[in-house]
Design a protein around this motif. Structure first.
Motif, PDB file in Angstrom:
ATOM      1  N   ALA A 185     -12.872  -0.979  -3.663  1.00  0.00           N
ATOM      2  CA  ALA A 185     -12.089   0.061  -2.985  1.00  0.00           C
ATOM      3  C   ALA A 185     -13.027   1.072  -2.313  1.00  0.00           C
ATOM      4  O   ALA A 185     -12.747   1.566  -1.217  1.00  0.00           O
ATOM      5  CB  ALA A 185     -11.182   0.768  -3.989  1.00  0.00           C
ATOM      6  N   ILE A 186     -14.144   1.363  -2.962  1.00  0.00           N
ATOM      7  CA  ILE A 186     -15.115   2.305  -2.381  1.00  0.00           C
ATOM      8  C   ILE A 186     -15.718   1.696  -1.113  1.00  0.00           C
ATOM      9  O   ILE A 186     -15.844   2.359  -0.085  1.00  0.00           O
ATOM     10  CB  ILE A 186     -16.208   2.666  -3.413  1.00  0.00           C
ATOM     11  CG1 ILE A 186     -15.585   3.396  -4.617  1.00  0.00           C
ATOM     12  CG2 ILE A 186     -17.297   3.528  -2.768  1.00  0.00           C
ATOM     13  CD1 ILE A 186     -16.517   3.600  -5.799  1.00  0.00           C
ATOM     14  N   GLU A 187     -16.041   0.409  -1.193  1.00  0.00           N
ATOM     15  CA  GLU A 187     -16.612  -0.247  -0.009  1.00  0.00           C
ATOM     16  C   GLU A 187     -15.611  -0.293   1.151  1.00  0.00           C
ATOM     17  O   GLU A 187     -15.992  -0.067   2.299  1.00  0.00           O
ATOM     18  CB  GLU A 187     -17.093  -1.659  -0.385  1.00  0.00           C
ATOM     19  CG  GLU A 187     -18.432  -1.588  -1.109  1.00  0.00           C
ATOM     20  CD  GLU A 187     -18.839  -2.872  -1.819  1.00  0.00           C
ATOM     21  OE1 GLU A 187     -20.021  -2.993  -2.157  1.00  0.00           O
ATOM     22  OE2 GLU A 187     -17.962  -3.734  -2.044  1.00  0.00           O
ATOM     23  N   PHE A 189     -13.265   1.889   1.661  1.00  0.00           N
ATOM     24  CA  PHE A 189     -13.177   3.271   2.149  1.00  0.00           C
ATOM     25  C   PHE A 189     -14.305   3.554   3.133  1.00  0.00           C
ATOM     26  O   PHE A 189     -14.099   4.174   4.174  1.00  0.00           O
ATOM     27  CB  PHE A 189     -13.250   4.246   0.970  1.00  0.00           C
ATOM     28  CG  PHE A 189     -13.266   5.699   1.383  1.00  0.00           C
ATOM     29  CD1 PHE A 189     -12.077   6.388   1.585  1.00  0.00           C
ATOM     30  CD2 PHE A 189     -14.473   6.368   1.600  1.00  0.00           C
ATOM     31  CE1 PHE A 189     -12.086   7.722   1.990  1.00  0.00           C
ATOM     32  CE2 PHE A 189     -14.488   7.696   2.002  1.00  0.00           C
ATOM     33  CZ  PHE A 189     -13.291   8.371   2.195  1.00  0.00           C
ATOM     34  N   GLU A 190     -15.495   3.072   2.807  1.00  0.00           N
ATOM     35  CA  GLU A 190     -16.657   3.329   3.679  1.00  0.00           C
ATOM     36  C   GLU A 190     -16.489   2.689   5.056  1.00  0.00           C
ATOM     37  O   GLU A 190     -17.059   3.166   6.029  1.00  0.00           O
ATOM     38  CB  GLU A 190     -17.929   2.772   3.025  1.00  0.00           C
ATOM     39  CG  GLU A 190     -18.399   3.587   1.839  1.00  0.00           C
ATOM     40  CD  GLU A 190     -19.649   3.005   1.196  1.00  0.00           C
ATOM     41  OE1 GLU A 190     -19.714   1.763   1.059  1.00  0.00           O
ATOM     42  OE2 GLU A 190     -20.551   3.784   0.851  1.00  0.00           O
TER      43      GLU A 190
ATOM     44  N   VAL B  15     -10.906   8.519  -1.971  1.00  0.00           N
ATOM     45  CA  VAL B  15     -10.883   7.054  -1.994  1.00  0.00           C
ATOM     46  C   VAL B  15      -9.559   6.588  -2.611  1.00  0.00           C
ATOM     47  O   VAL B  15      -8.910   5.689  -2.127  1.00  0.00           O
ATOM     48  CB  VAL B  15     -12.081   6.501  -2.794  1.00  0.00           C
ATOM     49  CG1 VAL B  15     -12.000   4.982  -2.929  1.00  0.00           C
ATOM     50  CG2 VAL B  15     -13.395   6.919  -2.148  1.00  0.00           C
ATOM     51  N   ARG B  16      -9.190   7.209  -3.706  1.00  0.00           N
ATOM     52  CA  ARG B  16      -7.869   7.010  -4.304  1.00  0.00           C
ATOM     53  C   ARG B  16      -7.578   8.135  -5.289  1.00  0.00           C
ATOM     54  O   ARG B  16      -8.474   8.866  -5.691  1.00  0.00           O
ATOM     55  CB  ARG B  16      -7.751   5.640  -4.975  1.00  0.00           C
ATOM     56  CG  ARG B  16      -8.646   5.478  -6.190  1.00  0.00           C
ATOM     57  CD  ARG B  16      -8.182   4.316  -7.063  1.00  0.00           C
ATOM     58  NE  ARG B  16      -8.278   3.031  -6.371  1.00  0.00           N
ATOM     59  CZ  ARG B  16      -8.225   1.855  -7.014  1.00  0.00           C
ATOM     60  NH1 ARG B  16      -8.101   1.821  -8.323  1.00  0.00           N
ATOM     61  NH2 ARG B  16      -8.321   0.724  -6.349  1.00  0.00           N
ATOM     62  N   VAL B  24     -10.617  10.244  -6.782  1.00  0.00           N
ATOM     63  CA  VAL B  24     -11.924   9.617  -6.599  1.00  0.00           C
ATOM     64  C   VAL B  24     -12.436  10.147  -5.262  1.00  0.00           C
ATOM     65  O   VAL B  24     -11.876   9.844  -4.214  1.00  0.00           O
ATOM     66  CB  VAL B  24     -11.825   8.087  -6.563  1.00  0.00           C
ATOM     67  CG1 VAL B  24     -13.204   7.485  -6.298  1.00  0.00           C
ATOM     68  CG2 VAL B  24     -11.242   7.558  -7.859  1.00  0.00           C
ATOM     69  N   TYR B  26     -15.242  10.674  -2.378  1.00  0.00           N
ATOM     70  CA  TYR B  26     -16.442  10.069  -1.791  1.00  0.00           C
ATOM     71  C   TYR B  26     -17.451  11.165  -1.440  1.00  0.00           C
ATOM     72  O   TYR B  26     -17.090  12.199  -0.885  1.00  0.00           O
ATOM     73  CB  TYR B  26     -16.082   9.273  -0.532  1.00  0.00           C
ATOM     74  CG  TYR B  26     -17.245   8.430  -0.053  1.00  0.00           C
ATOM     75  CD1 TYR B  26     -17.514   7.200  -0.643  1.00  0.00           C
ATOM     76  CD2 TYR B  26     -18.097   8.888   0.955  1.00  0.00           C
ATOM     77  CE1 TYR B  26     -18.590   6.432  -0.237  1.00  0.00           C
ATOM     78  CE2 TYR B  26     -19.179   8.126   1.369  1.00  0.00           C
ATOM     79  CZ  TYR B  26     -19.428   6.900   0.771  1.00  0.00           C
ATOM     80  OH  TYR B  26     -20.500   6.150   1.168  1.00  0.00           O
ATOM     81  N   PHE B  52     -26.493   2.770  -5.349  1.00  0.00           N
ATOM     82  CA  PHE B  52     -25.505   2.132  -4.472  1.00  0.00           C
ATOM     83  C   PHE B  52     -25.816   2.392  -2.996  1.00  0.00           C
ATOM     84  O   PHE B  52     -25.819   1.475  -2.182  1.00  0.00           O
ATOM     85  CB  PHE B  52     -24.122   2.681  -4.848  1.00  0.00           C
ATOM     86  CG  PHE B  52     -22.969   2.106  -4.079  1.00  0.00           C
ATOM     87  CD1 PHE B  52     -22.767   0.739  -4.001  1.00  0.00           C
ATOM     88  CD2 PHE B  52     -22.041   2.956  -3.459  1.00  0.00           C
ATOM     89  CE1 PHE B  52     -21.670   0.221  -3.303  1.00  0.00           C
ATOM     90  CE2 PHE B  52     -20.957   2.438  -2.770  1.00  0.00           C
ATOM     91  CZ  PHE B  52     -20.768   1.075  -2.690  1.00  0.00           C
ATOM     92  N   ARG B  53     -26.085   3.655  -2.628  1.00  0.00           N
ATOM     93  CA  ARG B  53     -26.340   4.002  -1.227  1.00  0.00           C
ATOM     94  C   ARG B  53     -27.588   4.896  -1.128  1.00  0.00           C
ATOM     95  O   ARG B  53     -27.472   6.104  -0.913  1.00  0.00           O
ATOM     96  CB  ARG B  53     -25.130   4.747  -0.633  1.00  0.00           C
ATOM     97  CG  ARG B  53     -23.867   3.903  -0.535  1.00  0.00           C
ATOM     98  CD  ARG B  53     -23.974   2.851   0.559  1.00  0.00           C
ATOM     99  NE  ARG B  53     -22.781   2.043   0.658  1.00  0.00           N
ATOM    100  CZ  ARG B  53     -22.736   0.731   0.342  1.00  0.00           C
ATOM    101  NH1 ARG B  53     -23.810   0.111  -0.114  1.00  0.00           N
ATOM    102  NH2 ARG B  53     -21.607   0.066   0.488  1.00  0.00           N
ATOM    103  N   SER B 155     -22.242   4.893  -7.554  1.00  0.00           N
ATOM    104  CA  SER B 155     -21.005   4.559  -6.833  1.00  0.00           C
ATOM    105  C   SER B 155     -20.751   5.413  -5.591  1.00  0.00           C
ATOM    106  O   SER B 155     -19.789   5.180  -4.871  1.00  0.00           O
ATOM    107  CB  SER B 155     -19.809   4.719  -7.770  1.00  0.00           C
ATOM    108  OG  SER B 155     -19.594   6.093  -8.047  1.00  0.00           O
ATOM    109  N   CYS B 157     -19.496   8.118  -5.583  1.00  0.00           N
ATOM    110  CA  CYS B 157     -18.212   8.787  -5.809  1.00  0.00           C
ATOM    111  C   CYS B 157     -18.231   9.592  -7.102  1.00  0.00           C
ATOM    112  O   CYS B 157     -19.080   9.383  -7.965  1.00  0.00           O
ATOM    113  CB  CYS B 157     -17.078   7.766  -5.917  1.00  0.00           C
ATOM    114  SG  CYS B 157     -16.625   7.033  -4.351  1.00  0.00           S
TER     115      CYS B 157
END
Lengths: 194, 467
Positions: A185-187, A189-190, B15-16, B24, B26, B52-53, B155, B157
């Motif tokens: 879900a995060i991916e 969103f990106e 995100v949700r 959540v 970002y 992750f990033r 994550s 997030c």
């Protein structure tokens, strides 16, 4: 994270307001790269004269053999100041599982919840009634029921906690477990256009 | 119903939403430093996770670094270990590190803005409560704990409950000798050190609009000192002018496109806040604190409150305890009291504009013999600018010591400490017991008021030195 259900224990009273995280764990002890061992420096400068472990300050509750237990009871606005999670680690490492106050600073509260240290916010009146108790008194904190009681009198109050956080604490889950479970879900969103 | 600046940014980053739980959220940019990140990296390793990033993470060494001889190995073993750990972690995970010796090194909340990494509309976090500083650009920026640092590394997030919203308007023109540090110290004294706990604060009004970016950063920086999760100011032409051309700011067509987005970042006319506070700029005087939390401040010509005049018993007890630690007497003025140290630095007031203010006042003057004066520029870039503008010569002639960038005596993690029992007028953000060294007594004030005390050796009303 260690789950938490019911804590039945004596308590250590710190009738001081605005206890900031610099008092809980002074900055000079933040040089560790692990989470363990901070308990011996908890409230360091209130506990010892001139930074000397052989000279405990009389009158400070942690030095009073009459007080002990897994519950710390403190004046309002506990944990203000720095975001250092070391404050929560040092309280846990010392042996506390619950902190009771009439008001908590935001970041401290998050840090505590993320480590299985339960912040219990009570009314000013209830807090004062705990401070008035003798050192042998015990409290019961029940997370499932969201209640805190003075055992001797049955005086009881309910406390609020976010339902999601409550579930995490009862089961010992942490937020990261959840975040990792929604990676796709995060991916997605990106990839959304800004 | 219209939206607040905060809501516009927050909602774009959800995100949700967890039923009955937090959002959540970002995170666009994540700053890390040596003190609150090692346990987060260790956590990742325990779980066998990679960052992750990594391109969205920027690291620097600031909290525990020495402010002299930065070219030499750090002599304190534990500090050296933390800094080396940061180097290893950044290398292993492909994170950009502006460490010691790098021309971009400096206090994390100074370098983010000056490099143009901090931009309007972003969500920004760092394992440091003064992350609120970045809100001056119209971003949602807040401090997090190490568990959360680990979550963002893993994550990008965080799980966050939406805070309540407060708007503080400061309207009117500022009095002579009053700068942004006085505004924020005035506000904190007015609403107390826990007056904004549970809230995210937007600063607005004509007095805020009139401020430079550096001055706005000082205000947002200290929003945590009234308990707020963060502070923010809607971006405007001042923001855009500051950002344009900076190292990591968008350029060319990207800039034009971003600018269009940024111009929509403001609270709508009919947006609703949970709480509104109004302050008249004309009521603000140069400020100084007398107690052991930043809410215990008075106007420079004021008297230390007498506890017996305070109706609330617990508040009274607090003040008695604070005055006892500070060695100060109720009902007396602070003005005229000798100080032994002046510290000009920290993420609150170590930017070039702060140092220009100080230099403007001390040019051609000398410090008082009884005072040690330490100036710690916020970053290598600020230090370079100080030299370029010749401010270092002004400071040297005045007898001020200019050191190398870092958090320094703001929190006393390195050897820059104030001795027990001595008084320090400090441009930093916290006057907690022992903050600047065990037993140290801190009086928070603006760079101008600090510079004035350096010249006279006593707590001074800056207006008496202005021609």
């Amino acid at each position: 994270m260690q789950a938490i259900h019911t804590i039945h224990s004596r308590f250590v009273p710190l009738q001081i307001e605005n206890i900031d995280t610099d008092q809980i764990i002074p900055a000079r002890f933040l040089k560790a790269t692990t989470k363990e061992g901070f308990g011996k420096n908890l409230f360091r400068d209130w506990r010892y004269e001139n930074d000397d472990e052989n000279r405990p300050r009389p009158g400070f509750a942690l030095n009073d053999p009459g007080y002990s237990g897994q519950i710390l009871v403190a004046g309002k606005n506990f944990g203000c100041g720095s975001s250092r999670e070391h404050a929560a680690w040092s309280l846990l490492d010392y042996g506390f599982r619950v902190v009771v106050s009439s008001f908590f600073a935001d970041i401290f509260k998050s840090n505590a919840l993320n480590n299985g240290l339960l912040p219990v916010q009570v009314s000013d009146g209830f807090l004062q009634r705990i401070f008035a108790l003798g050192s042998s008194a015990t409290l019961t904190v029940n997370l499932e029921e969201q209640s805190i009681a003075i055992d001797a009198t049955g005086d009881m109050e309910r406390f609020a906690i976010n339902p999601y956080k409550k579930t995490c604490l009862l089961h010992g889950y942490d937020d990261l477990d959840y975040l990792l479970s929604i990676k796709s879900a995060i991916e997605s969103f990106e990839k959304q256009p800004a | 119903m219209g939206k607040t600046l905060f809501e516009k940014i927050w909602e774009k980053h959800i995100v949700r939403t967890i039923a009955d739980g937090p959002d959540v959220l970002y995170i666009d940019k994540h700053f890390i430093h040596e003190v609150t990140s090692p346990q987060a990296f260790a956590g990742l390793e325990r779980r066998g996770l990679k960052v992750f990033r990594p391109a969205q993470v920027v690291a620097t060494a600031d909290h525990n670094v020495p402010t002299i001889n930065q070219h030499l190995p750090i002599s304190d073993e534990l500090s050296r270990n933390q800094v080396e750990q940061l180097i290893r972690n950044c290398k292993a995970h492909g994170i950009e590190l502006y460490g010691l010796g790098h021309p971009y090194q400096g206090i994390v909340h100074v370098i983010g803005p000056e490099l143009g990494i901090t931009q309007p509309g972003m969500t920004i976090v760092c394992g440091d409560s003064h992350t609120s500083t970045h809100g001056a650009f119209g971003s949602i920026a807040f401090g997090i704990g190490t568990s959360e640092v680990e979550m963002v590394l893993a994550s990008q997030c965080l799980l966050q409950a939406r805070p309540k919203l407060m708007r503080i308007r400061v309207e009117g023109s500022l009095n002579r000798g009053v700068v942004s540090k006085d505004i924020i110290l005035h506000i904190i004294s007015a609403i107390s050190s826990s007056g904004a706990t549970g809230y995210f604060v937007e600063f607005a009004g004509s007095a805020i609009r009139s401020l430079s970016m550096e001055a706005r950063m000082t205000i947002c920086n200290m929003s945590i000192e009234m308990g707020a999760r963060g502070g923010m100011i809607a971006p405007d032409q001042t923001t855009f002018d500051y950002l344009e051309g900076r190292r990591f700011a968008p350029a060319g067509r990207d800039w034009d496109q971003k600018l269009e987005e940024w111009k929509r970042l403001y609270s709508d006319e009919d947006a609703v806040f949970d709480k509104e506070v109004s302050i008249a700029a004309g009521d603000i005087e140069p400020m100084i604190t007398y107690g052991t939390n930043p809410g215990l401040g008075i106007a420079i010509n004021g008297l230390i409150p007498a506890p017996e005049t305070i109706p609330d018993e617990s508040e009274r007890r607090n003040i008695v305890k604070a005055l006892n630690y500070m060695g100060l007497e109720a009902g007396k003025p602070l003005k005229g009291m000798p100080v032994q140290h002046v510290f000009i630095g920290s993420c609150t007031n170590s930017r070039i504009e702060d140092l220009r203010l100080v230099a403007g006042l001390v040019k051609g003057r000398k410090k008082n013999e009884g005072v040690k004066v330490m100036i710690v520029p916020g970053s290598q870039q600020v230090a370079a600018q100080v030299r370029e503008e010749g401010l270092d010569k002004i400071f040297a002639e005045a007898g001020f010591e200019v050191r190398q960038p870092g958090c320094s005596a703001c929190l006393g993690m390195n050897e820059d400490k104030i001795p027990a029992g001595e008084y320090c007028i400090s441009t930093s953000n916290r006057n907690f017991e022992g903050r600047q060294g065990a037993g140290a007594r801190t009086l928070l004030a603006s760079p101008l008021t600090a510079a004035a005390a350096a010249i006279t050796g006593v707590v001074t009303d800056i207006r008496e030195l202005l021609s």
